[in-house]
Motif scaffolding. Structure first.
Motif, PDB file in Angstrom:
ATOM      1  N   MET A  76     -12.786 114.723  39.130  1.00  0.00           N
ATOM      2  CA  MET A  76     -11.846 115.235  40.290  1.00  0.00           C
ATOM      3  C   MET A  76     -11.391 113.144  39.749  1.00  0.00           C
ATOM      4  N   PRO A  77      -9.275 113.850  39.758  1.00  0.00           N
ATOM      5  CA  PRO A  77      -8.698 112.796  39.342  1.00  0.00           C
ATOM      6  C   PRO A  77      -8.290 111.656  39.585  1.00  0.00           C
ATOM      7  N   GLU A  78      -8.109 110.310  39.093  1.00  0.00           N
ATOM      8  CA  GLU A  78      -8.104 109.352  40.292  1.00  0.00           C
ATOM      9  C   GLU A  78      -6.885 109.710  40.865  1.00  0.00           C
ATOM     10  N   PRO A  79      -6.709 109.492  42.108  1.00  0.00           N
ATOM     11  CA  PRO A  79      -6.082 109.024  43.006  1.00  0.00           C
ATOM     12  C   PRO A  79      -4.692 108.493  42.478  1.00  0.00           C
ATOM     13  N   PHE A  80      -3.601 108.443  42.957  1.00  0.00           N
ATOM     14  CA  PHE A  80      -2.317 107.867  42.260  1.00  0.00           C
ATOM     15  C   PHE A  80      -2.307 106.749  42.787  1.00  0.00           C
ATOM     16  N   LEU A  81      -2.083 106.800  44.170  1.00  0.00           N
ATOM     17  CA  LEU A  81      -2.440 105.663  45.081  1.00  0.00           C
ATOM     18  C   LEU A  81      -3.766 105.418  46.103  1.00  0.00           C
ATOM     19  N   SER A  82      -3.693 104.542  46.659  1.00  0.00           N
ATOM     20  CA  SER A  82      -5.418 103.540  46.645  1.00  0.00           C
ATOM     21  C   SER A  82      -5.225 102.866  47.531  1.00  0.00           C
ATOM     22  N   ILE A  83      -5.937 103.066  48.595  1.00  0.00           N
ATOM     23  CA  ILE A  83      -5.365 102.026  49.913  1.00  0.00           C
ATOM     24  C   ILE A  83      -7.051 101.487  49.955  1.00  0.00           C
ATOM     25  N   GLN A  84      -7.160 100.748  49.783  1.00  0.00           N
ATOM     26  CA  GLN A  84      -9.139 100.046  50.158  1.00  0.00           C
ATOM     27  C   GLN A  84      -9.786  99.009  50.567  1.00  0.00           C
ATOM     28  N   TYR A  85     -10.303  99.431  52.264  1.00  0.00           N
ATOM     29  CA  TYR A  85     -10.712  98.579  53.009  1.00  0.00           C
ATOM     30  C   TYR A  85      -9.660  97.791  53.276  1.00  0.00           C
ATOM     31  N   VAL A  86      -8.389  97.975  53.496  1.00  0.00           N
ATOM     32  CA  VAL A  86      -7.397  97.375  53.662  1.00  0.00           C
ATOM     33  C   VAL A  86      -6.856  97.007  55.412  1.00  0.00           C
ATOM     34  N   ARG A  87      -6.606  95.100  55.423  1.00  0.00           N
ATOM     35  CA  ARG A  87      -6.980  95.460  56.998  1.00  0.00           C
ATOM     36  C   ARG A  87      -6.109  94.128  57.204  1.00  0.00           C
ATOM     37  N   LYS A  88      -5.282  94.092  58.668  1.00  0.00           N
ATOM     38  CA  LYS A  88      -4.452  93.094  59.140  1.00  0.00           C
ATOM     39  C   LYS A  88      -4.830  92.674  60.506  1.00  0.00           C
TER      40      LYS A  88
END
Length: 354
Positions: free
Chosen positions: A1-13
């Motif tokens: 599979m192609p790499e995602p253009f935007l990747s949000i990884q385990y983000v927390r706030k």
């Protein structure tokens, strides 16, 4: 599979002791249109602001085009953003508003003029008629188009839309959301659209992220989200849902009032006598016995609302109230409150809520 253009990884706030986004993960393909859908306070705008760089994540990382941008400032990310409030400069003309970001970036005047004219053409506000106007001389829908053009003028990698239609009236919202989707497809820009309006999300998205309590409850296409909700929250939040309370019997049968529904699959860990909740969309239910339906429940008409081409009927079945719609037939009067009726549906359309 192609790499995602935007990747949000385990983000927390977190803000102090309050966590508003919890381990949020999402991969977005180039040119994809993603909607964040959820109630107020679910964290969708906070995630958007972290992607834009206006909020710093408490943890996790954000990658755009293979580059980690988590620590970069907003002006270093090449992102276009459109807000709920149009945020146009009142002292600048339409053309000057659209070209503002290009001017700040030091782009040559001839290129700015060419790009502004292109943007005005895309948003269907011809330069000759609208370029010299000021924001106060535009309608709300026109102002939001200009805000969109201003965000797109610098050719951003990602377009972020934070409830851009919520200040507009219903008719303008429908036409403008279709225009936004058309422009997005034409330009092929990767887009995240934040909304609390499920109709907006269902109608224009490649995929929808349903959020609740700072988490992604489900990610999928409109078809998947609506027809195969992963959680009880998604089932109840997206679309109209009937919930039938019943008692589990033997062989996957559920007693609802004086009727019985045979489930296609027995609930895991369910025991005879357990109370269970079954979900059913209104369009899956017929008033009376319908050919091919294998579930029939007796009931009583609780409410009837005449809506023109559609008559919305509410039926009391056991301890539950079931809503369904029937088409208006001038030759057949609608049922009356108190009438004894039957409703039917296919057991394959029944969802067991956990």
């Amino acid at each position: 599979m192609p790499e995602p253009f935007l990747s949000i990884q385990y983000v927390r706030k977190s803000f102090g002791a309050t966590t508003v986004v919890q381990d949020f993960n999402l991969d977005v393909e180039a040119g994809e249109f993603i909607s964040f859908l959820g109630p107020s306070g679910c964290g969708k705008t906070t995630v958007l602001r972290m992607v834009a760089g206006f909020e710093e994540p408490s943890g996790g990382r954000i990658v755009i085009g293979g580059k980690d941008v988590t620590g970069l400032k907003p002006n270093q990310r090449n992102i276009g953003m459109v807000f709920q409030a149009y945020a146009l400069f009142p002292n600048l003309t339409v053309a000057q508003n659209i070209g503002f970001g290009l001017k700040v970036a030091g782009v040559a005047r001839a290129e700015i003029d060419s790009r502004v004219a292109e943007m005005l053409d895309i948003i269907k506000l011809p330069a000759g008629e609208f370029g010299a106007r000021y924001p106060y001389q535009l309608s709300g829908g026109q102002q939001q188009r200009v805000a969109l053009a201003r965000a797109l003028a610098p050719r951003p990698k990602v377009l972020l839309l934070d409830e851009p239609l919520s200040a507009l009236d219903a008719k303008v919202r429908v036409s403008l959301r279709e225009e936004i989707r058309s422009i997005q497809k034409k330009l092929g820009i990767t887009t995240i659209f934040v909304t609390h309006d499920q109709e907006e999300a269902l109608s224009i998205s490649d995929r929808i992220v349903v959020m609740y309590g700072g988490k992604a409850e489900q990610v999928g296409t409109a078809f998947e989200i609506y027809n195969r909700p992963a959680t009880r929250f998604v089932a109840g939040f997206v679309g109209t849902l009937n919930v039938l309370e019943g008692r589990l019997g033997n062989a996957g049968k559920v007693q609802v009032g004086s009727g019985e529904i045979a489930l296609r699959e027995e609930p895991a860990g369910g025991r005879s006598g357990d109370t269970v909740s079954l979900a059913l969309r209104p369009e899956a239910i017929a008033l009376g016995r319908r050919d091919g339906d294998d579930a029939v429940l007796p009931g009583e008409i609780a409410d009837v609302h005449f809506l023109g081409s559609v008559i919305r009927v509410r039926v009391r079945a056991g301890d539950s109230i079931v809503s369904l719609d029937t088409f208006n037939n001038p030759a057949t009067p609608p049922p009356r409150i108190g009438d004894k009726v039957e409703i039917s549906f296919s057991s394959g359309d029944v969802m067991l809520l956990n």
